[in-house]
Design a protein around this motif. Structure first.
Motif, PDB file in Angstrom:
ATOM      1  N   GLU A 322       0.826  -1.206   0.000  1.00  0.00           N
ATOM      2  CA  GLU A 322       0.000   0.000   0.000  1.00  0.00           C
ATOM      3  C   GLU A 322       0.863   1.260   0.000  1.00  0.00           C
ATOM      4  O   GLU A 322       0.560   2.240  -0.675  1.00  0.00           O
ATOM      5  N   ARG A 323       1.964   1.218   0.765  1.00  0.00           N
ATOM      6  CA  ARG A 323       2.887   2.355   0.792  1.00  0.00           C
ATOM      7  C   ARG A 323       3.586   2.521  -0.565  1.00  0.00           C
ATOM      8  O   ARG A 323       3.763   3.653  -1.041  1.00  0.00           O
ATOM      9  N   ALA A 324       3.932   1.397  -1.190  1.00  0.00           N
ATOM     10  CA  ALA A 324       4.560   1.452  -2.515  1.00  0.00           C
ATOM     11  C   ALA A 324       3.607   2.072  -3.533  1.00  0.00           C
ATOM     12  O   ALA A 324       4.018   2.888  -4.375  1.00  0.00           O
ATOM     13  N   TYR A 325       2.341   1.697  -3.452  1.00  0.00           N
ATOM     14  CA  TYR A 325       1.319   2.257  -4.352  1.00  0.00           C
ATOM     15  C   TYR A 325       1.215   3.774  -4.165  1.00  0.00           C
ATOM     16  O   TYR A 325       1.185   4.534  -5.145  1.00  0.00           O
ATOM     17  N   GLN A 326       1.179   4.228  -2.928  1.00  0.00           N
ATOM     18  CA  GLN A 326       1.105   5.665  -2.655  1.00  0.00           C
ATOM     19  C   GLN A 326       2.356   6.393  -3.163  1.00  0.00           C
ATOM     20  O   GLN A 326       2.267   7.508  -3.682  1.00  0.00           O
ATOM     21  N   ASP A 327       3.506   5.752  -3.022  1.00  0.00           N
ATOM     22  CA  ASP A 327       4.745   6.362  -3.525  1.00  0.00           C
ATOM     23  C   ASP A 327       4.713   6.512  -5.038  1.00  0.00           C
ATOM     24  O   ASP A 327       5.203   7.507  -5.587  1.00  0.00           O
TER      25      ASP A 327
END
Length: 383
Positions: A322-327
């Protein structure tokens, strides 16, 4: 409109994709010129990839070997200077090692500002050896000019700071609108096992044997190499070359993406956007994009890759994906990259630090005579 002159000798592969997209993105705000050379890798219909507003200038004297033949070096410098005189750009942006070397010799930065993007430093990408020593020395000498080195990530910027006076970086990414459109309607390839994948040609730089060894240590998972190569682990599938839609379908159906390269010069934004668990080697650029334990894993050993995959099979770390997607949404995409480039070029146009003298050229040529450039394989690695 203010003028930007892009200079690109290595106009093929990833550099072609990067530079053509950058030229297109800048056309609304600047008058864009592209001085380039033809490479075997360049698509025959390369002009179709470029906005019609981009002014194309072929540099006929460019050589893939670069800085190896003094008479031709002089010819290249004079041709580049003639282009500068004709275009009268406000900013000159040099792309990759050969254009960066010849361009910083040709352009003194008296009437404009010169920027240089290595797209992966040659002395790092080619590995240890006599040529890498030479290229590193050249970077240090040319780093004394008034030019600005613009890299594609923070870790490469750290290297740049050891080689030149002025640096900056703008993160690379993918076109999320195009990627989203490509993903629409693509059904993922469904797997009955936890699936780990990578893609590309199984060359030494990609460390296929390491990928193979990881698969051996995790026999309960399915491993897929999307591309060509010879890998023999029983739980490994090598697909051969696949069209983009098929490759995306396989990636969409996978669980984890591994990039275990020795030296890498690409981003992994696509797999961040489709929320795959990403495991990468601890190399320049990889470690700038993937923060260990935050948006993926940075691994040092085959055992560490295997350990992280086994843990993910028991409890998938969705907070990382999820953090990778936001990045990908906030940093590693072409819209953000475009805005940063417009700001970068405008800042360069507001400054002019003056030129340098021709002693730099003399020093480089003296050192050039002391090295043997006979290994054609190494020469290809420079691009």
């Amino acid at each position: 409109m203010k003028k930007i002159l892009m200079v690109c000798e290595a106009f093929g592969g990833d550099v072609f994709t990067y530079v053509s997209k950058l030229c297109n993105d800048m056309c609304d705000d600047f008058d864009v010129y592209l001085a380039y050379s033809l490479r075997p890798q360049i698509p025959k219909n390369y002009k179709d990839f470029l906005d019609k507003r981009v002014h194309l200038i072929q540099v006929k004297s460019f050589s893939e070997k670069g800085l190896t033949n003094i008479p031709n070096d002089i010819k290249v410098i004079r041709e580049l200077q003639a282009i500068e005189k004709k275009v009268q750009p406000d900013v000159i942006h040099l792309h990759s090692s050969i254009a960066g070397g010849m361009g910083r010799l040709a352009y003194k930065g008296k009437n404009n500002t010169v920027a240089y993007t290595p797209h992966g430093y040659a002395h790092i990408l080619m590995g240890p050896g006599k040529k890498s020593v030479m290229y590193k020395l050249m970077e240090k000498i040319l780093g004394k000019t008034s030019s600005m080195t613009l890299t594609c990530c923070e870790s490469e910027d750290e290297v740049a700071k050891t080689l030149c006076k002025r640096t900056a970086y703008i993160e690379t990414g993918v076109n999320l609108a195009d990627l989203s459109a490509s993903l629409d309607g693509i059904e993922p390839v469904h797997n009955d096992k936890f699936t780990v994948f990578t893609l590309g040609r199984a060359c030494v730089q990609k460390q296929p044997q390491l990928f193979n060894r990881i698969a051996e240590l995790v026999p309960e998972a399915r491993f897929v190499w999307i591309g060509n190569g010879e890998l023999t682990t029983p739980n490994m599938k090598v697909t051969g070359w696949k069209p983009s839609k098929e490759a995306l379908a396989m990636a969409k159906g996978g669980d984890a993406f591994i990039l275990c390269s020795l030296r890498e010069a690409i981003a992994m934004s696509e797999n961040m956007y489709i929320e795959k668990l990403i495991l990468v080697s601890n190399t320049m650029r990889n470690k700038s994009v993937i923060k260990d334990g935050v948006n993926g894993y940075v691994c040092e050993t085959v055992e560490e890759y295997a350990e992280k995959i086994k843990a993910a099979m028991k409890k998938f770390p969705s907070e990382l994906t999820e953090r990778a997607y936001q990045d990908a949404l906030e940093i590693y995409n072409t819209e953000v990259m475009k805005k940063k480039y417009i700001g970068f070029y405008n800042r360069l146009m507001a400054e002019n630090t003056g030129g340098y003298n021709n002693e730099i050229i003399v020093v480089l040529w003296i050192w050039n005579w002391r090295f043997d450039y006979s290994n054609a394989a190494d020469e290809k690695a420079v691009a």
